[in-house]
Design an enzyme around this catalytic site. Structure first.
Site, PDB file in Angstrom:
ATOM      1  N   GLY A   1       2.315  23.928   4.208  1.00 44.15           N
ATOM      2  CA  GLY A   1       2.796  22.566   4.401  1.00 44.15           C
ATOM      3  C   GLY A   1       3.946  22.327   3.424  1.00 44.15           C
TER       4      GLY A   1
ATOM      5  N   SER B   1       2.240  10.379  -0.292  1.00 36.91           N
ATOM      6  CA  SER B   1       1.627  11.711  -0.207  1.00 36.91           C
ATOM      7  C   SER B   1       2.666  12.826  -0.148  1.00 36.91           C
ATOM      8  CB  SER B   1       0.683  11.798   0.995  1.00 36.91           C
ATOM      9  OG  SER B   1       1.329  11.340   2.149  1.00 36.91           O
TER      10      SER B   1
ATOM     11  N   SER C   1       1.654  17.962   7.023  1.00 36.47           N
ATOM     12  CA  SER C   1       2.967  17.444   6.566  1.00 36.47           C
ATOM     13  C   SER C   1       3.883  17.172   7.748  1.00 36.47           C
ATOM     14  CB  SER C   1       3.671  18.469   5.671  1.00 36.47           C
ATOM     15  OG  SER C   1       2.859  18.910   4.646  1.00 36.47           O
TER      16      SER C   1
ATOM     17  N   HIS D   1      -7.524  10.076   7.661  1.00 37.28           N
ATOM     18  CA  HIS D   1      -6.086  10.320   7.525  1.00 37.28           C
ATOM     19  C   HIS D   1      -5.724  11.094   6.267  1.00 37.28           C
ATOM     20  CE1 HIS D   1      -1.858   9.468   8.116  1.00 37.28           C
ATOM     21  NE2 HIS D   1      -1.769   8.800   6.977  1.00 37.28           N
TER      22      HIS D   1
ATOM     23  N   HIS E   1      -6.628   5.769   8.289  1.00 37.07           N
ATOM     24  CA  HIS E   1      -5.426   5.035   8.701  1.00 37.07           C
ATOM     25  C   HIS E   1      -5.856   3.989   9.714  1.00 37.07           C
ATOM     26  CE1 HIS E   1      -1.441   4.071  10.098  1.00 37.07           C
ATOM     27  NE2 HIS E   1      -0.924   4.818   9.150  1.00 37.07           N
TER      28      HIS E   1
ATOM     29  N   GLU F   1      -2.301  17.779  -0.651  1.00 33.76           N
ATOM     30  CA  GLU F   1      -3.527  17.006  -0.416  1.00 33.76           C
ATOM     31  C   GLU F   1      -4.792  17.700  -0.923  1.00 33.76           C
ATOM     32  OE1 GLU F   1      -3.743  15.586   3.616  1.00 33.76           O
ATOM     33  OE2 GLU F   1      -5.660  14.586   3.288  1.00 33.76           O
TER      34      GLU F   1
ATOM     35  N   ARG G   1      -4.730   5.611  -1.615  1.00 44.76           N
ATOM     36  CA  ARG G   1      -3.323   6.012  -1.732  1.00 44.76           C
ATOM     37  C   ARG G   1      -2.382   4.962  -1.131  1.00 44.76           C
ATOM     38  NH1 ARG G   1       0.127   8.475   1.854  1.00 44.76           N
ATOM     39  NH2 ARG G   1      -1.596   8.648   3.309  1.00 44.76           N
TER      40      ARG G   1
ATOM     41  N   ALA H   1       3.538  13.768   9.474  1.00 38.81           N
ATOM     42  CA  ALA H   1       3.774  12.508   8.752  1.00 38.81           C
ATOM     43  C   ALA H   1       4.930  11.756   9.394  1.00 38.81           C
ATOM     44  CB  ALA H   1       4.088  12.808   7.288  1.00 38.81           C
ATOM     45  N   GLN H   2       4.732  10.480   9.608  1.00 37.42           N
ATOM     46  CA  GLN H   2       5.771   9.699  10.282  1.00 37.42           C
ATOM     47  C   GLN H   2       6.542   8.818   9.307  1.00 37.42           C
ATOM     48  OE1 GLN H   2       3.942   7.487  13.488  1.00 37.42           O
ATOM     49  NE2 GLN H   2       3.349   9.335  14.590  1.00 37.42           N
TER      50      GLN H   2
ATOM     51  N   GLU I   1       6.430  -0.617   3.793  1.00 38.32           N
ATOM     52  CA  GLU I   1       5.069  -0.332   4.259  1.00 38.32           C
ATOM     53  C   GLU I   1       4.089  -1.127   3.402  1.00 38.32           C
ATOM     54  OE1 GLU I   1       4.506   3.946   4.471  1.00 38.32           O
ATOM     55  OE2 GLU I   1       5.697   4.072   6.301  1.00 38.32           O
TER      56      GLU I   1
ATOM     57  N   ARG J   1      -4.706  -0.421   3.040  1.00 41.64           N
ATOM     58  CA  ARG J   1      -5.188   0.292   4.222  1.00 41.64           C
ATOM     59  C   ARG J   1      -6.683   0.157   4.469  1.00 41.64           C
ATOM     60  NH1 ARG J   1      -1.843   5.902   4.698  1.00 41.64           N
ATOM     61  NH2 ARG J   1      -0.006   4.797   5.408  1.00 41.64           N
TER      62      ARG J   1
ATOM     63  N   GLY K   1       7.357   8.470   5.951  1.00 39.11           N
ATOM     64  CA  GLY K   1       8.449   8.974   5.124  1.00 39.11           C
ATOM     65  C   GLY K   1       8.007   9.249   3.708  1.00 39.11           C
TER      66      GLY K   1
HETATM   67  C1  SIN Z   1       2.305   6.190   8.268  1.00 42.58           C
HETATM   68  O1  SIN Z   1       3.416   6.463   8.688  1.00 42.58           O
HETATM   69  O2  SIN Z   1       1.718   5.157   8.548  1.00 42.58           O
HETATM   70  C2  SIN Z   1       1.636   7.160   7.390  1.00 42.58           C
HETATM   71  C3  SIN Z   1       2.267   7.197   6.090  1.00 42.58           C
HETATM   72  C4  SIN Z   1       1.283   7.641   5.066  1.00 42.58           C
HETATM   73  O3  SIN Z   1       0.123   7.891   5.376  1.00 42.58           O
HETATM   74  O4  SIN Z   1       1.652   7.679   3.901  1.00 42.58           O
END
Ligand code: SIN
Length: 523
Positions: free
Chosen positions: A7, A376, A41, A336, A231, A360, A371, A44-45, A112, A277, A47
């Site tokens: 990863g 991450s 990895s 997640h 998540h 991780e 977190r 991951a969306q 976020e 979260r 960023g």
């Molecule tokens: C997400 O894009 O919601 C995930 C990002 C993360 O888990 O840090």
């Protein structure tokens, strides 16, 4: 150097170690262009969090990280994480990673949950993980000192005189029971988390906690393993793994509603959809338990920009017959991220000589009990670079010899039975989901302990099940011991935090087996 796992942490460390010779045990990942087959990895969306905006500073990012971590973040680690972020992002850019930037070349920064500033660096909207992995794989393939072994899988760490000197491996492609050994002067675990031990997860199937189990089995300390992050918004269309609907959507203003369009998070937390979260995930779970269906409504906040700003989520919705510009997305919480893992110091050293860990699978203490989003990948690059630096400076300079290495316990007891393996893994996933999920209690955890013990016995000759069951067992045992609720660990029989228990529990398998106390360290 042997790096187990391909990863972002494994690849980044290998690149930092060049021209030192590195072998990466990639277990299938090298066959897909962005490592998507096996490394979370690449999935991951959101960023990478970085204090790069005019209104931001590393100490503000650090304060947000500490606040999210529910009392268990190690402040020194959070300081390193946030203050080294800009330098590591610049290195990713040098490796060809094209973050989204404005016309002046400055990073475009998104928002976020639980971040007090806009600080999420992203790539092509929601493709951060996939694009970073693509660039790192290209760099790895162009680096002659790095050798990729994608057809082997580690099943046990190799020990010699109390140190780790490599790994025992088996073929990951043929049904072959021959155990081979790879010797190394330094071994780094970068195998990812444990999400695939749950039935609903955003992680790839390889995230079964096998790296954590191998280290624990070899005697390494582990810490914070009871803290699993769910998540809130995995796309609920019956797919396994469940595609993610990135938190960045809620950062853009998307709202959570039930089937009647009622926005329930406003009654639960002042930050509503952008609450921490665990709060949002439990809020959704409560609604589902009441018989409601929950949706992420992005129509007003994102609308027609959806396909361009969130191409990955858009494609996942389209595959399920949903157009998120016209209809809300069905969502449910999914396992997640694992906050806990192999205990490491700020150089990524584990408690055993010769073994480092990053990403991780490791627990640096940067995430505490919960977190902060997009910390991450950041942790993976910051601490993988530190591992590389430490290995470079402190590895033994003589070549390891095979003489005196302990024989693998699998040498004469290994069974290759993919059907039994799949059946037992399904059972572990069911037990973990039913008893060790977002809400646990003494009774559910005792039931999990009993069931996992039985599964471990039945799968005693299957390395993958044996390791997955050990990882599951560590979560169960430490969750039983933590008689309070904090961050990602919520016990219905102890529903509030207890300040007297605000400690990080360092443990080993031997101490657990003897019923001994952990080494408790106040964060
Ligand atoms: C997400 O894009 O919601 C995930 C990002 C993360 O888990 O840090």
């Amino acid at each position: 150097v042997l790096i187990i796992g391909a990863g972002i942490a494994g690849l980044f460390a290998a690149l930092q170690l060049a021209p030192l010779k590195v072998t990466i045990l990639a277990n299938g990942s090298a066959e897909s262009p962005d490592g998507r087959l096996n490394a979370s990895s690449a999935w991951a969306q959101g960023g990478i969090a970085v204090a790069a905006g005019d209104d931001d500073r590393p100490d503000i990012h650090m304060a947000d990280t500490i606040a999210a971590g529910a009392g268990l973040v190690d402040p020194e680690t959070a300081d390193i994480l946030t203050s080294e972020a800009n330098a590591r992002i610049a290195e990713l850019q040098d490796f060809g990673v094209n973050f989204d930037v404005d016309q002046n070349g400055a990073l475009l920064l998104g928002k976020e949950a639980a971040h007090s500033r806009n600080r999420i660096a992203h790539i092509n909207g929601d493709r951060a993980g996939a694009e970073i992995m693509k660039a790192l794989w290209a760099a790895v393939h162009a680096t002659p000192s790095i050798k990729i072994l994608s057809k082997y899988k580690a099943i046990e760490l190799a020990r010699k005189a109390g140190s780790i000197v490599g790994a025992h491996v088996v073929s990951s492609i043929d049904n072959d029971d021959a155990v081979k050994m790879i010797l190394a002067n330094a071994t780094m675990l970068a195998t990812g988390g444990i999400g695939a031990l749950y039935e609903t997860t955003t992680n790839p199937p390889s995230s079964k906690g096998e790296g954590l189990a191998m280290a624990a089995d070899a005697g390494a300390q582990f810490v914070d393993v009871e803290f699993v992050q769910f998540h809130p918004t995995a796309i609920d269309l019956g797919r396994d793994p469940a595609p993610l609907a990135t938190e960045a959507l809620r950062g853009e203003g998307a709202i959570l509603v039930d089937q009647n369009g009622r926005r329930f998070m406003v009654d639960i937390h002042p930050d509503a959809e952008l609450a921490p979260r665990d709060v949002v995930a439990r809020g959704i779970t409560e609604q589902i338990a009441k018989g409601n269906n929950i949706f992420l409504d992005c129509r007003e906040a994102v609308g027609k920009k959806f396909p361009e700003k969130f191409p990955t989520v858009h494609a996942a919705c389209a595959a399920g017959g949903i157009d998120p510009t016209l209809a809300p997305i069905p969502v449910a919480p999914a396992a997640h991220y694992h906050m806990g893992g192999i205990a490491v110091d700020n150089r990524g050293r584990t408690s055993i000589g010769g073994l480092w860990a990053s990403g991780e699978v490791a627990c640096t203490g940067a995430h505490g009990a919960n977190r902060l989003a997009s910390n991450s990948l950041l942790e993976a690059i910051v601490f993988a670079a530190r591992v590389a630096d430490d290995i470079y400076k402190h590895r033994p300079l003589t070549h390891r010899s095979g003489i005196g290495v302990e024989v693998s316990r699998w040498n004469d007891g290994l069974l290759v039975d993919p059907e039994l393996e799949a059946e037992l893994l399904d059972r572990i996933r069911r037990v973990m989901t039913e008893n060790v999920g977002l809400v646990r209690n003494n009774q559910s955890l005792l039931e999990a302990r009993y069931q996992i013990e039985k599964i471990a016995e039945m799968g005693g000759k299957l390395p993958s099940i044996s390791n997955a069951a050990l990882a599951a067992n560590l979560v169960v045992e430490m969750a039983l011991r933590r008689k309070e609720s904090r961050g990602g660990h919520y016990r219905s029989d102890f529903p509030t935090p207890n300040d007297a228990l605000r400690v990080r529990e360092y443990m080993t398998v031997d101490r657990l087996a003897d019923g001994q106390e952990s080494e408790a360290v106040t964060a």
